[in-house]
Motif scaffolding. Structure first.
Motif, PDB file in Angstrom:
ATOM      1  N   GLU A 132       3.630  17.010   3.899  1.00  0.00           N
ATOM      2  CA  GLU A 132       2.539  16.934   4.867  1.00  0.00           C
ATOM      3  C   GLU A 132       1.210  16.556   4.220  1.00  0.00           C
ATOM      4  N   ASN A 133       0.903  17.147   3.079  1.00  0.00           N
ATOM      5  CA  ASN A 133      -0.365  16.831   2.420  1.00  0.00           C
ATOM      6  C   ASN A 133      -0.431  15.369   2.011  1.00  0.00           C
ATOM      7  N   GLU A 134       0.701  14.841   1.511  1.00  0.00           N
ATOM      8  CA  GLU A 134       0.729  13.430   1.136  1.00  0.00           C
ATOM      9  C   GLU A 134       0.574  12.537   2.355  1.00  0.00           C
ATOM     10  N   LEU A 135       1.186  12.936   3.480  1.00  0.00           N
ATOM     11  CA  LEU A 135       1.059  12.133   4.691  1.00  0.00           C
ATOM     12  C   LEU A 135      -0.400  12.045   5.132  1.00  0.00           C
ATOM     13  N   PHE A 136      -1.094  13.167   5.121  1.00  0.00           N
ATOM     14  CA  PHE A 136      -2.503  13.143   5.527  1.00  0.00           C
ATOM     15  C   PHE A 136      -3.340  12.312   4.562  1.00  0.00           C
ATOM     16  N   SER A 137      -3.021  12.368   3.287  1.00  0.00           N
ATOM     17  CA  SER A 137      -3.731  11.523   2.313  1.00  0.00           C
ATOM     18  C   SER A 137      -3.473  10.047   2.601  1.00  0.00           C
ATOM     19  N   SER A 138      -2.233   9.740   2.984  1.00  0.00           N
ATOM     20  CA  SER A 138      -1.889   8.354   3.306  1.00  0.00           C
ATOM     21  C   SER A 138      -2.602   7.888   4.567  1.00  0.00           C
ATOM     22  N   ILE A 178       0.867  -1.187   0.000  1.00  0.00           N
ATOM     23  CA  ILE A 178       0.000   0.000   0.000  1.00  0.00           C
ATOM     24  C   ILE A 178       0.900   1.232   0.000  1.00  0.00           C
ATOM     25  N   SER A 179       0.848   2.006  -1.056  1.00  0.00           N
ATOM     26  CA  SER A 179       1.653   3.221  -1.142  1.00  0.00           C
ATOM     27  C   SER A 179       1.161   4.235  -0.118  1.00  0.00           C
ATOM     28  N   THR A 180       2.066   4.684   0.770  1.00  0.00           N
ATOM     29  CA  THR A 180       1.703   5.663   1.807  1.00  0.00           C
ATOM     30  C   THR A 180       2.778   6.748   1.907  1.00  0.00           C
ATOM     31  N   PRO A 181       2.956   7.540   0.858  1.00  0.00           N
ATOM     32  CA  PRO A 181       3.986   8.583   0.879  1.00  0.00           C
ATOM     33  C   PRO A 181       3.661   9.693   1.881  1.00  0.00           C
ATOM     34  N   LEU A 197      -7.865  14.042  11.927  1.00  0.00           N
ATOM     35  CA  LEU A 197      -7.799  15.183  11.016  1.00  0.00           C
ATOM     36  C   LEU A 197      -7.814  14.707   9.569  1.00  0.00           C
ATOM     37  N   ALA A 198      -7.083  13.657   9.293  1.00  0.00           N
ATOM     38  CA  ALA A 198      -7.051  13.108   7.931  1.00  0.00           C
ATOM     39  C   ALA A 198      -8.434  12.637   7.498  1.00  0.00           C
ATOM     40  N   MET A 199      -9.158  12.000   8.405  1.00  0.00           N
ATOM     41  CA  MET A 199     -10.494  11.482   8.093  1.00  0.00           C
ATOM     42  C   MET A 199     -11.493  12.605   7.861  1.00  0.00           C
ATOM     43  N   SER A 200     -11.218  13.769   8.456  1.00  0.00           N
ATOM     44  CA  SER A 200     -12.152  14.899   8.323  1.00  0.00           C
ATOM     45  C   SER A 200     -11.937  15.685   7.035  1.00  0.00           C
ATOM     46  N   GLN A 246      -5.425   8.998   5.654  1.00  0.00           N
ATOM     47  CA  GLN A 246      -6.824   8.815   5.267  1.00  0.00           C
ATOM     48  C   GLN A 246      -7.008   7.473   4.555  1.00  0.00           C
ATOM     49  N   LYS A 247      -6.084   7.156   3.673  1.00  0.00           N
ATOM     50  CA  LYS A 247      -6.120   5.893   2.930  1.00  0.00           C
ATOM     51  C   LYS A 247      -6.107   4.699   3.886  1.00  0.00           C
ATOM     52  N   LEU A 248      -5.228   4.746   4.877  1.00  0.00           N
ATOM     53  CA  LEU A 248      -5.158   3.655   5.843  1.00  0.00           C
ATOM     54  C   LEU A 248      -6.425   3.578   6.691  1.00  0.00           C
ATOM     55  N   SER A 249      -6.975   4.731   7.038  1.00  0.00           N
ATOM     56  CA  SER A 249      -8.170   4.749   7.888  1.00  0.00           C
ATOM     57  C   SER A 249      -9.381   4.133   7.194  1.00  0.00           C
ATOM     58  N   LEU A 250      -9.344   4.087   5.872  1.00  0.00           N
ATOM     59  CA  LEU A 250     -10.475   3.557   5.100  1.00  0.00           C
ATOM     60  C   LEU A 250     -10.404   2.049   4.893  1.00  0.00           C
ATOM     61  N   ILE A 251      -9.303   1.427   5.326  1.00  0.00           N
ATOM     62  CA  ILE A 251      -9.214  -0.033   5.231  1.00  0.00           C
ATOM     63  C   ILE A 251     -10.249  -0.647   6.163  1.00  0.00           C
TER      64      ILE A 251
END
Length: 212
Positions: free
Chosen positions: A165-171, A126-129, A206-209, A173-178
């Motif tokens: 930072e933006n990529e980290l929050f996207s990552s 899972i790409s999580t940059p 914060l990422a989920m929001s 969020q991606k993990l939270s959706l598993i």
């Protein structure tokens, strides 16, 4: 642990005691997720295990410090295509410690969505940059190995070269959706669960929001 013979050993290693995870299903052959120092190899040997593959969550020195020795002992080293470029460069941050590190190159690379199979074990990439350009997490059965992306109650730094930072929050969020409450094994610190981090981790919340 999971399954009849599945075993996961956590071995903090190297200067910063990064978590290295030793996994085996047949009690003979093992896969190592990150290799912070050569002491992991001695631990595996004491358990009667031969490390066949090392899967790297990212290319920083504290997670790769024992890779050259592992490679010399016969293990194949795998890294994301992006972070394979920094394994033997200053961007691996080894220079900041003043501790010399043996250079090595990855034997194979992988990318988001790949499934890596070794010794009856399948790892989904899972790409999580965000912490680095090529940071990844590995999904294995009901376990999630998150490197320096997601920690117990915290998240990875983004102030090193390649951090975003933006990529980290996207990552995050991606993990939270598993789907499911997976066991989370981070690159530093203690293990946690995905449900706990969804509920209590301020960075994940914060990422989920954020809007997609």
């Amino acid at each position: 642990m999971k399954g009849e013979s599945m075993q996961i050993d956590i071995v903090p290693a190297g200067l910063l005691q990064a978590n290295s995870y030793l996994l085996t299903k047949d009690n003979k052959n093992a896969v190592l997720i990150d290799c912070g120092g050569a002491e992991v190899l001695k631990f595996a040997e004491s358990k009667g295990l031969k490390i066949g593959a090392v899967l790297l969550t990212h290319g920083h020195f504290d997670h790769i410090g024992g890779c050259a020795e592992a490679q010399e002992a016969g293990a194949k080293i795998g890294c994301s295509k992006e972070d394979a470029k920094i394994l033997s460069s200053n961007e691996n941050l080894s220079g900041m410690t003043g501790v010399p590190m043996k250079k090595f190159n990855a034997d194979f690379t992988f990318q988001d969505g790949d499934t890596l199979s070794f010794f009856g074990m399948d790892f989904k990439v899972i790409s999580t940059p965000g912490h680095t350009r090529g940071s990844v997490s590995f999904l294995f059965e009901d376990c999630l190995f998150t490197g320096d992306t997601l920690f117990y109650g915290s998240a990875g730094r983004t102030d090193f070269p390649g951090g975003d930072e933006n990529e980290l929050f996207s990552s995050l969020q991606k993990l939270s959706l598993i789907v499911g409450d997976l066991k989370v094994y981070p690159g530093h610190g203690k293990a946690t669960s995905l449900d706990r981090e969804r509920k209590y981790n301020p960075y994940v919340r914060l990422a989920m929001s954020r809007e997609e």
